[in-house]
Design a protein around this motif. Structure first.
Motif, PDB file in Angstrom:
ATOM      1  N   GLN A 320      22.651 -29.390  37.335  1.00  0.00           N
ATOM      2  CA  GLN A 320      22.442 -30.654  36.440  1.00  0.00           C
ATOM      3  C   GLN A 320      21.568 -30.141  35.301  1.00  0.00           C
ATOM      4  OE1 GLN A 320      21.852 -34.421  38.985  1.00  0.00           O
ATOM      5  NE2 GLN A 320      20.632 -32.804  39.884  1.00  0.00           N
ATOM      6  N   THR A 321      21.728 -30.903  34.165  1.00  0.00           N
ATOM      7  CA  THR A 321      20.682 -30.914  32.986  1.00  0.00           C
ATOM      8  C   THR A 321      19.660 -31.774  33.162  1.00  0.00           C
ATOM      9  OG1 THR A 321      22.308 -32.031  31.678  1.00  0.00           O
ATOM     10  CG2 THR A 321      22.436 -29.654  31.640  1.00  0.00           C
ATOM     11  N   GLN A 322      18.562 -31.144  32.508  1.00  0.00           N
ATOM     12  CA  GLN A 322      17.224 -32.299  32.644  1.00  0.00           C
ATOM     13  C   GLN A 322      16.655 -32.153  31.126  1.00  0.00           C
ATOM     14  OE1 GLN A 322      14.761 -32.768  36.107  1.00  0.00           O
ATOM     15  NE2 GLN A 322      13.296 -32.154  34.742  1.00  0.00           N
ATOM     16  N   SER A 323      16.641 -33.265  30.503  1.00  0.00           N
ATOM     17  CA  SER A 323      16.109 -33.405  29.247  1.00  0.00           C
ATOM     18  C   SER A 323      14.685 -32.737  28.870  1.00  0.00           C
ATOM     19  CB  SER A 323      16.091 -34.956  28.731  1.00  0.00           C
ATOM     20  OG  SER A 323      14.896 -35.499  29.428  1.00  0.00           O
ATOM     21  N   ASN A 324      13.996 -32.607  29.853  1.00  0.00           N
ATOM     22  CA  ASN A 324      12.525 -31.813  29.492  1.00  0.00           C
ATOM     23  C   ASN A 324      12.503 -30.272  29.773  1.00  0.00           C
ATOM     24  OD1 ASN A 324      12.567 -32.048  32.384  1.00  0.00           O
ATOM     25  ND2 ASN A 324      10.509 -32.996  32.373  1.00  0.00           N
ATOM     26  N   SER A 345      24.056 -34.636  33.538  1.00  0.00           N
ATOM     27  CA  SER A 345      22.478 -34.910  33.446  1.00  0.00           C
ATOM     28  C   SER A 345      21.930 -35.753  34.658  1.00  0.00           C
ATOM     29  CB  SER A 345      22.161 -35.858  32.129  1.00  0.00           C
ATOM     30  OG  SER A 345      21.047 -36.115  32.211  1.00  0.00           O
ATOM     31  N   ASP A 346      20.818 -35.292  34.880  1.00  0.00           N
ATOM     32  CA  ASP A 346      20.086 -36.100  36.248  1.00  0.00           C
ATOM     33  C   ASP A 346      19.497 -37.243  35.775  1.00  0.00           C
ATOM     34  OD1 ASP A 346      17.962 -35.122  34.819  1.00  0.00           O
ATOM     35  OD2 ASP A 346      17.100 -34.114  36.583  1.00  0.00           O
ATOM     36  N   GLY A 347      19.538 -37.568  34.422  1.00  0.00           N
ATOM     37  CA  GLY A 347      19.024 -38.976  34.374  1.00  0.00           C
ATOM     38  C   GLY A 347      17.579 -38.993  33.714  1.00  0.00           C
ATOM     39  N   VAL A 348      16.898 -37.726  33.748  1.00  0.00           N
ATOM     40  CA  VAL A 348      15.439 -37.642  33.092  1.00  0.00           C
ATOM     41  C   VAL A 348      15.497 -37.200  31.784  1.00  0.00           C
ATOM     42  CG1 VAL A 348      13.229 -36.238  33.517  1.00  0.00           C
ATOM     43  CG2 VAL A 348      14.770 -37.002  35.532  1.00  0.00           C
TER      44      VAL A 348
END
Length: 348
Positions: A320-324, A345-348
């Motif tokens: 998944q992708t993670q925003s940070n 995205s994992d929602g973070v």
């Protein structure tokens, strides 16, 4: 006796004592910022620099006046207990129709091997890597080096120590009366109480069940030879530095879900901490469904155990992708003989 006590009170009433109580606490405040770089190679792990500064502060509270204490002891008060309790403990049994006894078993899915070469002529060869075949990036895959990237996290932490001073003055007199008690047990009546001591379990039948854990064996293939000054090695196109999946869009990768019966072997040889080299090692090992590398340097080869024994080249894991997480500073993944899937995205 009374006159002596009154004298004691009179003397104490004229005395005053002063003392200072001390207590401590601390408060921590921190702030971090990210430094950015350009050119060169994106660091796979983001180094952190922390600076700690400490200051002290002394706080003095208002003076508190408290009375001194005089203790007076009266005659003993006697209490007689006329009733006693007798306890009877019982054991009860619960019968369960069936219980399961689990036994563990291990299944070796495959043997992961990696080569090492010993040069007998003290030559340290330079290696030229070529790529064969073709590779089609997945939708949104980052395939170019970024113009700028996070290069370091700089944190500053301040610690303030507080010393609290509480001055206290003792004056005056407070009288405290203490009454000793004595208990005499002279039972005339007995009460019997029946209670359960413990409960045992009885199983009518026992069933044995086996749970299987999967593992990968390892093997180092060593070759001793006179080395050339330079060598050429060929990798699959999917293992090129820009083709190993390290980011989707503007975000880096984190792990997702794994297949049942999956197992992983981490390669201890530091040469394979390079995601491209780790990717090729997965291609060279039969049954490796996919690889995962990155985050401070590691190389993991994933295998899925087949119900019939050996490896199965099926679905391995999702990512998944993670925003940070910045591309290249999270996980690096690529498929082997099986399938890996991007799950968003994992929602973070």
């Amino acid at each position: 006796m009374l006159s002596r006590f009154v004298c004691f009170v009179a003397i104490c009433g004229t005395l005053a004592r002063a003392s200072t109580g001390t207590s401590y606490s601390f408060k921590t405040q921190g702030q971090c910022s990210t430094a950015w770089g350009s050119g060169g190679t994106v660091p796979m792990s983001l180094p952190t620099s922390t600076t700690i500064s400490t200051v002290s502060s002394v706080l003095t509270g208002e003076a508190v006046t408290v009375p001194s204490t005089a203790k007076v002891t009266t005659d003993v008060v006697t209490t007689t207990v006329l009733t006693q309790t007798s306890w009877t403990w019982t054991v009860s049994t619960v019968t369960v129709p069936t219980t399961t006894v689990w036994q563990g078993a291990q299944s070796t899915v495959a043997t992961a091997s990696w080569p090492t070469t010993i040069c007998t002529n003290d030559v340290t060869p330079s290696t030229v890597t070529e790529y064969s075949g073709s590779y089609t990036p997945i939708s949104g895959q980052v395939t170019t080096a970024p113009a700028s990237y996070p290069s370091q996290v700089v944190c500053r932490t301040g610690v303030t120590w507080f010393t609290y001073l509480v001055p206290t003055t003792t004056s005056g007199v407070t009288t405290v009366t203490v009454t000793p008690t004595s208990t005499v047990i002279a039972p005339t009546t007995t009460t019997t109480v029946t209670a359960s001591y413990y409960t045992s379990t009885k199983f009518e039948t026992t069933v044995t069940s086996v749970t299987t854990s999967y593992r990968v064996a390892t093997s180092i293939v060593t070759a001793s030879t006179a080395c050339e000054a330079s060598t050429t090695t060929t990798f699959a196109a999917k293992c090129a530095p820009t083709n190993v999946i390290a980011g989707i869009g503007e975000f880096g990768l984190v792990s997702g879900k794994y297949a049942d019966n999956i197992t992983v072997i981490y390669i201890p040889d530091e040469r394979f901490n390079d995601p491209g080299v780790c990717c090729q090692l997965c291609q060279d090992n039969d049954g490796c469904v996919g690889m995962m590398a990155g985050i401070s340097g590691f190389c993991g080869l994933y295998y899925v155990g087949s119900p019939d024994g050996g490896p199965a080249c099926d679905f391995g894991f999702t990512y998944q992708t993670q925003s940070n997480v910045f591309p290249g500073q999270g996980l690096w993944v690529q498929s082997g003989c099986g399938e890996i899937e991007y799950s968003g995205s994992d929602g973070v």
